[in-house]
Design an enzyme around this catalytic site. Structure first.
Site, PDB file in Angstrom:
ATOM      1  N   CYS A 101      -0.634  -1.354   4.143  1.00 22.57           N
ATOM      2  CA  CYS A 101      -0.304  -2.309   5.199  1.00 22.57           C
ATOM      3  C   CYS A 101       0.262  -3.595   4.604  1.00 22.57           C
ATOM      4  CB  CYS A 101      -1.547  -2.620   6.033  1.00 22.57           C
ATOM      5  SG  CYS A 101      -1.240  -3.795   7.376  1.00 22.57           S
ATOM      6  N   CYS A 161      -0.876  -6.736   6.454  1.00 30.97           N
ATOM      7  CA  CYS A 161      -2.253  -7.118   6.128  1.00 30.97           C
ATOM      8  C   CYS A 161      -2.353  -7.798   4.767  1.00 30.97           C
ATOM      9  CB  CYS A 161      -3.163  -5.892   6.108  1.00 30.97           C
ATOM     10  SG  CYS A 161      -3.110  -4.884   7.597  1.00 30.97           S
ATOM     11  N   ASP A 162      -1.648  -7.255   3.775  1.00 32.56           N
ATOM     12  CA  ASP A 162      -1.900  -7.640   2.387  1.00 32.56           C
ATOM     13  C   ASP A 162      -0.734  -8.301   1.666  1.00 32.56           C
ATOM     14  OD1 ASP A 162      -4.466  -6.566   2.602  1.00 32.56           O
ATOM     15  OD2 ASP A 162      -3.798  -4.577   2.011  1.00 32.56           O
TER      16      ASP A 162
END
Length: 314
Positions: free
Chosen positions: A137, A140-141
């Site tokens: 992701c 997300c990261d």
């Protein structure tokens, strides 16, 4: 030994952000509600070290956020059945039935929140470095790799678009594809080709991820020459597709070509009284916030369905 029988208004299959959100809304609607999960509650976000894109929390641990979701569900008396090995699901009958090794569950309506899992590369080091340089992701990261070098594996829209997203943070983004041309839409490709931070490596497959505590190298192989080399990178983002967790329901509900459950805007599936929410359904974005939103919608319309439910005549 006879199985114990439980009866509920609504049963939610899956205890991630979508399932927990649905449980809260369902229980607040004064429906007798239960969550069944094959693991502990919390879903995939429980494995995320940090989340920076959930409103209200500039940074929060994934486990911590899901713990708050679960505590909220507990407040409304949602019954929880984690670590259940589900053997059979009947969604076609008026009263839905879920069979586990331990019990038989009956419900007037079922909300499916079983999620999806990113397809894995299946190479050495992938599993070992999840959360330490391997991520599925970018949204997300990505921010964790500011001024670093990252590698994206894949050639479709998701791979190229996420690679472009990563250029907001990383100083260098490699996009590795096994063929000599991309599958992404032409307009997406053109934007990527113009970005100076992006470098494409065609006709190449990943072979192994290496490092000590964190990812340091990705071993790649040219499929035409067979030549291998070590590509220095701080992270590997596989984007080769997602697989919905639908094995228990195949054949009972309408699904798209990739297997995701098709719903309308109310999260209603092709089967009356069955709703699908979160990553398991056909959706343009798979994030904690959209999963929670799906849960709210699905539970509200499951409640409306219950208001018109007619008991089975025996």
């Amino acid at each position: 030994m006879e199985k114990q029988i439980y009866e509920f208004d609504t049963i939610i299959l899956g205890g991630g952000p979508a399932g927990l959100s649905a449980a809260i809304y369902s229980a607040r609607g004064e429906n007798k509600t239960a969550i069944i999960d094959i693991t502990m509650l919390g879903g995939q976000p429980s494995n995320y070290l940090e989340l920076e894109n959930y409103p209200g929390f500039s940074v929060i641990g994934g486990y911590d956020l899901m713990e708050k979701f679960e505590e909220h569900a507990d407040k409304f008396g949602v019954e929880k059945f984690p670590m259940q090995e589900i053997e059979k699901v009947d969604l076609l009958s008026k009263i839905k039935i879920i069979e586990t090794k331990e019990a038989t569950f009956k419900a007037k309506t079922v909300i499916i929140a079983t999620g999806a899992q990113a397809k894995k590369l299946g190479i050495a080091g992938e599993k070992e470095f999840v959360g330490r340089g391997v991520s599925y992701c970018a949204v997300c990261d990505g921010a964790f790799y500011k001024d670093k070098t990252v590698a994206v594996v894949g050639g479709g829209n998701a791979a190229v678009e996420e690679g472009m997203y990563l250029t907001k943070f990383a100083k260098k983004v490699y996009i590795i594809h096994r063929r000599n041309e991309l599958r992404a839409d032409k307009i997406v490709q053109e934007r990527a080709f113009k970005n100076e931070k992006v470098e494409f490596i065609f006709d190449t497959i990943p072979k192994e991820i290496k490092g000590t505590n964190l990812v340091e190298n990705l071993i790649i192989e040219n499929v035409k020459t067979g030549k291998e080399e070590a590509l220095a990178t701080d992270a590997v983002f596989p984007y080769i597709g997602f697989t919905p967790n639908v094995d228990l329901f195949n054949g009972q509900l309408k699904q798209d070509k990739a297997g995701f459950i098709v719903t309308d805007e109310t999260m209603q599936t092709s089967q009356e009284g069955v709703f699908a929410i979160g990553d398991v359904r056909t959706t343009p974005l798979r994030q904690v916030i959209t999963a929670a939103s799906d849960g709210a919608i699905g539970a509200v319309y499951a409640t409306k369905y219950l208001e018109t439910f007619k008991e089975v005549q025996v």
